[in-house]
Motif scaffolding. Structure first.
Motif, mmCIF file in Angstrom:
data_model
loop_
_atom_site.group_PDB
_atom_site.id
_atom_site.type_symbol
_atom_site.label_atom_id
_atom_site.label_comp_id
_atom_site.label_asym_id
_atom_site.label_seq_id
_atom_site.Cartn_x
_atom_site.Cartn_y
_atom_site.Cartn_z
ATOM 1 N N VAL A 281 0.841 -1.195 0.000
ATOM 2 C CA VAL A 281 0.000 0.000 0.000
ATOM 3 C C VAL A 281 0.876 1.245 0.000
ATOM 4 C CG1 VAL A 281 -1.756 1.262 1.272
ATOM 5 C CG2 VAL A 281 -1.813 -1.223 1.232
ATOM 6 N N SER B 221 -6.674 -4.827 -0.269
ATOM 7 C CA SER B 221 -7.611 -5.053 -1.363
ATOM 8 C C SER B 221 -7.709 -3.808 -2.228
ATOM 9 C CB SER B 221 -8.971 -5.379 -0.744
ATOM 10 O OG SER B 221 -9.986 -5.209 -1.686
ATOM 11 N N THR B 222 -8.212 -3.997 -3.442
ATOM 12 C CA THR B 222 -8.532 -2.823 -4.257
ATOM 13 C C THR B 222 -9.982 -2.437 -4.020
ATOM 14 O OG1 THR B 222 -9.211 -4.175 -6.107
ATOM 15 C CG2 THR B 222 -6.912 -3.522 -6.042
ATOM 16 N N ASP C 59 1.299 4.218 -2.821
ATOM 17 C CA ASP C 59 1.073 5.631 -2.503
ATOM 18 C C ASP C 59 2.303 6.470 -2.766
ATOM 19 O OD1 ASP C 59 -1.427 5.256 -1.708
ATOM 20 O OD2 ASP C 59 -1.110 5.533 0.438
ATOM 21 N N PRO D 172 -2.466 4.535 -6.372
ATOM 22 C CA PRO D 172 -3.236 4.325 -5.144
ATOM 23 C C PRO D 172 -4.446 3.453 -5.420
ATOM 24 C CG PRO D 172 -3.649 6.496 -6.019
ATOM 25 C CD PRO D 172 -2.765 5.803 -6.992
ATOM 26 N N GLU D 173 -4.224 2.208 -5.809
ATOM 27 C CA GLU D 173 -5.342 1.335 -6.099
ATOM 28 C C GLU D 173 -5.552 0.307 -5.006
ATOM 29 O OE1 GLU D 173 -3.529 0.668 -9.624
ATOM 30 O OE2 GLU D 173 -4.706 2.135 -10.727
ATOM 31 N N ILE D 174 -4.477 0.021 -4.258
ATOM 32 C CA ILE D 174 -4.657 -0.934 -3.187
ATOM 33 C C ILE D 174 -4.622 -0.217 -1.839
ATOM 34 C CG2 ILE D 174 -4.089 -3.275 -3.911
ATOM 35 C CD1 ILE D 174 -1.228 -2.626 -3.853
ATOM 36 N N GLY D 175 -5.426 -0.706 -0.919
ATOM 37 C CA GLY D 175 -5.468 -0.101 0.402
ATOM 38 C C GLY D 175 -5.852 -1.156 1.413
ATOM 39 N N TYR E 277 0.406 11.484 -16.257
ATOM 40 C CA TYR E 277 1.534 11.381 -15.331
ATOM 41 C C TYR E 277 1.048 10.974 -13.950
ATOM 42 C CZ TYR E 277 4.309 13.943 -18.779
ATOM 43 O OH TYR E 277 4.964 14.327 -19.909
ATOM 44 N N ASN E 278 1.946 10.450 -13.145
ATOM 45 C CA ASN E 278 1.564 10.160 -11.766
ATOM 46 C C ASN E 278 2.093 11.227 -10.812
ATOM 47 O OD1 ASN E 278 4.171 9.400 -12.011
ATOM 48 N ND2 ASN E 278 3.909 7.314 -11.258
ATOM 49 N N PHE E 279 2.289 12.411 -11.370
ATOM 50 C CA PHE E 279 2.611 13.573 -10.545
ATOM 51 C C PHE E 279 1.843 14.740 -11.143
ATOM 52 C CE2 PHE E 279 6.112 12.179 -13.326
ATOM 53 C CZ PHE E 279 6.027 13.126 -14.328
ATOM 54 N N ASP E 280 1.638 15.763 -10.360
ATOM 55 C CA ASP E 280 0.931 16.928 -10.889
ATOM 56 C C ASP E 280 1.907 17.806 -11.642
ATOM 57 O OD1 ASP E 280 -1.375 16.101 -9.759
ATOM 58 O OD2 ASP E 280 -1.082 17.221 -7.897
#
Lengths: 163, 795, 176
Positions: free
Chosen positions: B153, B177-178, B157, B163-166, B418-421
């Protein structure tokens, strides 16, 4: 001098002969230990490590889960295993070969097996005629297991007391 | 510096460092599950409990900062009791199915329960079961084994931005789980397999095929991107196999390059090595039929063909293309062979279409800082770069820079996910890349009143967007401007590069980087696998480049590890030229139907695990590696084939006995330790917008279609979404074209009189008047060129 | 990161009133820590949606706060005050921890069970009540206690008092 007289008396009375015949006589009435193989056989311990076999569960499912511990423990490197997921997702072998010529019947594989799949059967009657038959494939091992299942189960039950 | 004691050993630590960090450095092992040096501290597994003098209770070493003169005991009765108790606790619900678990033999829980656990558990209650989830074709789950350390997790993150699993539910019912049954989509998702301390997350392609103890480990270098991530190749063999089979690839820690991570492409591409498309014997075409033959006759046929061309015409009717992912030694021998034949038609830049800056280019295109330093930049400007897909681990560094408060700016032909802003992101299409950049340069020149550049760009008027963008770049202290694949294969790549250099020249600060395609573009430049430059670094009279070789068809082609229908910038033109050429020799680990169509001789060479050699990565570091297994069948390492080819020609200098001699010879001629130099400023470009009439096709190579090995890797192929295989068009353009069909329906795309049918996806991330249709796919194999004009119709 | 279609979707699911509340809560946290507002946001969303949270509703809240869906799912599944399936309109929670138990919580639970004809954790057929037991709510001085709809405390309970409370609710509901 006395020795000589004793010797002479013994040989004159055939003492040695009767002594020997006495042993023969005694043994004539003893229980015979010779067995008429192959019609007769000597008893075999349930711990005898004879032919190798792969067992199944009572429902027919093969026990082996391809953990490869027997392959790792085998001191003669006689076991070769290949594995992959079966259609139902379980871990199974696609190849389970034991080279009977390499195998030294030490029984380590049996000790290592977590599911009592590979076993040594207290059975010594097997032979090979052709080159290549020494490779015990998975099919052969399972067939041996099926053939001797009763015997194996009995032997394991007896053995369990000592574990 | 703080000094304290662990088990009576004096240990030094920085203020704020935790006990476990100091202990790791001092070589004192403290057991742990949730702690990972690259992730944040969770302290939820409690395995690292240690006794601290005067502390009332055992304390987790991963979360407790070291302090002066503290006395820590990791093996005292209190600590041991705590560790044993935690171990028993963790095993309450953990199934004891080690024999069927793929992690068995390399499992942290297994190891620690041997070292720190009790033989017997007091718990006799039933164990809990958790349903498994299907999270995609790469990772297999067995959630009952999970011990909720939450490393995956946190990785999602913090590192991957997935951020699909938590952790859902609470207390004993907690599950990783997702929740909604999504599949995990990330270019670095495979790392959760490594960090999972138990067998809850394991590799799907590797599933149940081998055990950890039977694998042999070989250090090597990943062959798919220009970072040169360090890897371990794990091979296994048994008595029935000839040679060893690659079973999996795992990362090898290298803080300077890949840290402890590995991209999915590098991790799972090995599946291609065992593909049925491998060619194992030399093949020749005789009377239109392919026959397998021995090396002698195949090499002889290859040689005769070239010799005839040299005799009948001239050596310049021969050209050679080599994959940018070949080793430096292969590049070196390849150019040596062709130059000995007498031609300069040598190139590895198979995806480039603008070569206007070749003569002025530096030693090799690369990065002027170390990869490591990327994460320390406060401003990163991405120009035409889909960095997550092109160099996934460089993407991880950029994300880290962003997490540390850095700012990312981007100019792209299509909007990238992207996975950043991004602080500012411009989606300008193919045609406006150069105009927009020139506006940015002009805005900067205006700001600094730099007469030279104002004069150079006197006709250009910066827009407000460009002024803002320039302002953002200017704010940066440590700036890196990175050019990605979309820039390098742009029709005005030379202009883009010169404008970027101009920005750096005006600012008098900042770092430059070209993130090249292939694993060894730098090595190819150094080895002289370019038409205009020798291994010595001197410019020579230029031969034909990768484009010209096909636009001006030649008689003989030598291809090394290239599949033109997928790999080159203009597959259609390439295939036509190759089909008409009388003599085509292909050195390749793989064979395809298309290859059989155009080639005359196919020589099998070893794929990446099977060869030794060296790669030079984007920062200029040479990394040597040894082969992990023997080439499949009768295949031979590429360098040997090239060397023997030289012998057939009876050229001098081809009597290398081993790879070391090739390396020596290369070192004598060139210096492969030459560092990257920033390109010189050249200002010859004119900045006319590339504005052809009609729809422009935006082309890139999807992550898992970049080279032959990845294309044959089955599991990676399964992750390619339908969307990536479609023609993506802006909703307004769809209306203008009167395509009255929804997404998902088939459309006909026509380019250069050839047409293919693909799915339509209406996507507003694509700029208007463009069609985004990647190359390298089965659908677009042998289709038209990068940035060409296309028509779209309803079939 | 959320695109326009998603935003439209949320506006349909989340009412203006709920959004107003969420916005209010967002002001209490730093701009970049919107995740902190998940609990109050889910609470308002749940109240407005008839006492339970659907999967879409949780997603809509997450999208509105611009946090990954899973973060909202984590919160929604963690706290017992969020219901993920349709439940009764009035949530009766009787404390059965030590103080309440010693003072007759069991009798009260049994009484409510008989009155409503449901077991613990079940909703009445008319969808009006759901009966649950809960952990200590720190009202031990006035044990036994129960809570209705996560906010009303009723203390020093006797069987008569429970009947009174439930009668009141029934009257109120039937009157509608």
């Amino acid at each position: 001098m006395i020795q000589k007289v004793k010797m002479w008396a013994k040989s004159f009375t055939l003492f040695e002969l009767f002594k020997g015949l006495g042993i023969t006589w005694r043994n004539m009435w003893r229980k015979k230990i010779t067995v008429q193989y192959p019609e007769e056989e000597t008893p075999v311990s349930f711990r005898f490590r004879g032919v190798l076999a792969l067992r199944r569960y009572p429902n027919g499912e093969e026990r082996c889960i391809a953990c490869k511990l027997c392959e790792a423990v085998c001191p003669a490197l006689a076991i070769t295993i290949e594995s992959e997921p079966r259609a139902d997702g379980t871990r199974r072998t696609t190849r389970y070969d034991i080279d009977a010529f390499k195998c030294i019947n030490c029984g380590f594989c049996e000790e290592a097996c977590p599911v009592d799949s590979i076993v040594t059967v207290p059975e010594s009657h097997y032979h090979m005629e052709e080159r290549g038959e020494n490779i015990m494939t998975k099919e052969k091992l399972l067939a041996i297991g099926d053939m001797f299942e009763e015997k194996i189960a009995k032997a394991k039950k007896l053995d369990s007391e000592y574990r | 510096m703080i000094e304290f004691e662990i088990d009576g050993v004096k240990v030094k630590a920085e203020p704020g460092e935790t006990i476990i960090q100091a202990a790791d450095r001092a070589g004192v092992y403290i057991p742990r599950f949730c702690y990972h040096k690259k992730l944040s501290i969770a302290a939820n597994c409690r395995m690292c409990l240690v006794e601290i003098e005067k502390a009332p209770k055992p304390t987790p070493a991963c979360a407790f900062p070291a302090s002066q003169d503290m006395k820590v005991f990791t093996r005292s009765p209190v600590a041991l009791k705590a560790q044993r108790a935690v171990m028993e606790f963790l095993l309450i619900n953990h199934p004891l199915d080690c024999p069927v678990c793929d992690q068995g033999g390399e499992c942290e829980l297994q190891d620690l329960s041997m070292g720190y656990g009790e033989g017997v558990s007091q718990y006799t209650e039933r164990k809990k079961c958790v349903d498994d989830e299907d999270i995609g074709p790469l990772i297999s789950t067995y959630m009952t084994r999970c011990i909720k350390c939450t490393r995956c997790v946190r990785f999602g993150d913090e590192i991957a931005g997935m951020p699909e699993i938590g952790a859902v539910n609470r207390g004993e019912d907690t599950e990783i789980s997702t929740y909604v049954g999504k599949s995990v989509k990330s270019e670095v998702s495979g790392n959760i397999i490594d960090i999972c301390p138990v067998g809850a997350l394991t590799s799907k392609p590797y599933k149940f095929t081998a055990r950890a103890w039977e694998l042999k480990q070989h250090a090597s270098i990943a062959p798919h991107d220009c970072l040169g991530s360090n890897i371990y190749i794990h091979t296994a063999s048994n008595q029935y196999q000839k040679g060893r089979e690659v079973k999996r690839v795992v990362p090898l820690d290298n803080e300077k390059i890949n840290e402890t991570w590995l991209s999915d492409r590098d991790r799972f591409s090995y599946e291609g090595l065992n593909s049925e498309n491998r060619v194992t014997r030399p093949m020749i075409k005789q009377g239109g039929k392919w026959i397998e033959t021995d090396w002698q006759s195949a090499m002889d046929m290859a040689y005769q063909g070239f010799a005839k061309i040299v005799e009948m015409k001239n050596p310049d009717a021969i050209g050679g293309l080599i994959s940018p992912s070949a080793t430096t030694e292969e590049h070196y021998l390849f150019q040596q062979l062709l130059r000995a034949i007498g031609t300069n038609n040598i190139d590895h830049r198979i995806r480039q279409i603008d070569f206007s800056d070749s003569m002025d280019s530096p030693t090799f295109p690369g990065l002027s800082i170390n990869i490591e330093e990327l994460e320390k930049q406060d401003t990163i400007v991405l120009i035409g770069s889909n960095i997550r897909h092109e160099q996934p681990l460089a993407g991880v560094r950029v994300r880290k820079a962003w997490k540390n408060g850095g700012k990312v700016l981007a100019i792209n032909p299509v909007k990238r996910n992207y996975n950043f802003d991004t602080a500012k992101e411009m989606t300008v299409g193919i045609s406006n890349m150069v105009p927009f950049l020139s506006e940015v340069v002009k805005a900067l020149a205006d700001k600094y009143k730099n007469k030279r550049f104002i004069e150079w760009l006197k006709d250009i008027k910066p827009s407000q967007d460009a002024i803002d963008f320039a302002e953002e770049i200017d704010k940066g202290v440590e700036t890196a401007i990175l050019l990605g694949a979309d820039s390098l294969s742009h029709p005005q790549a030379g202009a883009i590069k010169s404008l970027v250099i101009a920005i750096l020249a005006i600012l008098q600060k900042g770092n430059y980087g070209e993130l090249t395609t292939g694993a060894n573009s730098a090595g190819a430049w150094l080895a002289g696998a370019v038409p205009h430059r020798l291994p010595t670094g001197e410019n020579d009279s230029a031969g034909l480049n990768a484009q010209q070789m096909f636009s001006q068809p030649l008689d003989g082609y030598l291809l090394h590890g290239v599949e033109p229908e997928f790999d080159v910038a203009n597959p259609q033109q390439a295939l036509t030229a190759l089909r008409y050429a009388p003599h085509v020799v292909v050195l390749s680990p793989f064979v395809s139907e298309t290859m059989k169509d155009y080639a005359n001789v196919i020589l099998p060479i070893g794929a990446f695990s099977e060869i030794s050699g060296s790669y030079v990565n984007v920062e200029g570091t040479t990394q040597r590696f040894r082969s992990a297994n023997a080439p499949m069948g009768e295949a031979r390492p590429g360098w040997k084939v090239l060397r023997v080819m030289g012998n057939f020609f009876e050229f001098e200098g081809f009597d290398y006995k081993d790879l070391e001699e090739v390396q020596m010879s290369f070192k004598e001629e060139s210096d492969d330790d030459r560092k990257f130099e920033r390109p010189m400023l050249y200002m010859k470009q004119d900045f006319v917008a590339h504005k052809p009439k009609g729809l422009i096709r935006i082309v890139d190579w999807p992550m898992y279609r970049v080279d032959a090995t990845t294309r044959y890797a089955k599991s990676l192929q399964k992750t390619i979404s339908d969307e990536e295989r479609s023609a993506r068009i802006h909703s307004k353009t769809v209306k203008q074209l009167k395509l009255n069909i929804p997404s998902g329906h088939m459309v006909e795309v026509i380019q250069n009189d050839e047409s293919i049918q693909v799915k339509l996806v209406i996507d507003d991330n694509v700029p208007e008047k463009h069609v985004y249709l990647p190359a390298g796919l089965e659908e677009t194999a042998g289709f038209g060129e990068v940035a060409g004009i296309v028509e779209v119709k309803i079939p | 990161m959320s695109d326009t279609t998603q935003e439209k979707l949320q506006l349909g699911i989340l009412s203006k009133d709920v959004i107003k509340h969420i916005d209010h809560w967002c002001t209490k946290f730093p701009e970049e820590k919107k995740q902190s507002a998940i609990i109050p946001a889910l609470r308002y969303a749940q109240d407005a949606a008839g006492g339970w949270l659907s999967e879409d509703l949780i997603k809509a809240v997450a999208d509105y706060l611009d946090v990954p869906h899973i973060k909202a799912f984590e919160v929604a599944t963690f706290y017992s005050m969020f219901d993920l399936e349709p439940v009764g309109k009035y949530k009766i929670a009787v404390c059965d921890n030590i103080s309440c138990k010693l003072n007759g919580a069991d009798k009260i639970v049994d009484h409510i069970k008989r009155r409503l004809g449901v077991n613990c954790g079940e909703t009445t057929e008319d969808g009006r009540y759901i009966l649950r037991t809960c952990e200590c709510m720190a009202a031990c001085t006035n044990a036994p206690m129960m809570q209705i709809n996560d906010r009303e405390y009723h203390e020093n309970l006797t069987l008569e008092k429970v009947d009174e409370i439930l009668d009141d609710i029934d009257k109120q509901e039937d009157g509608k």
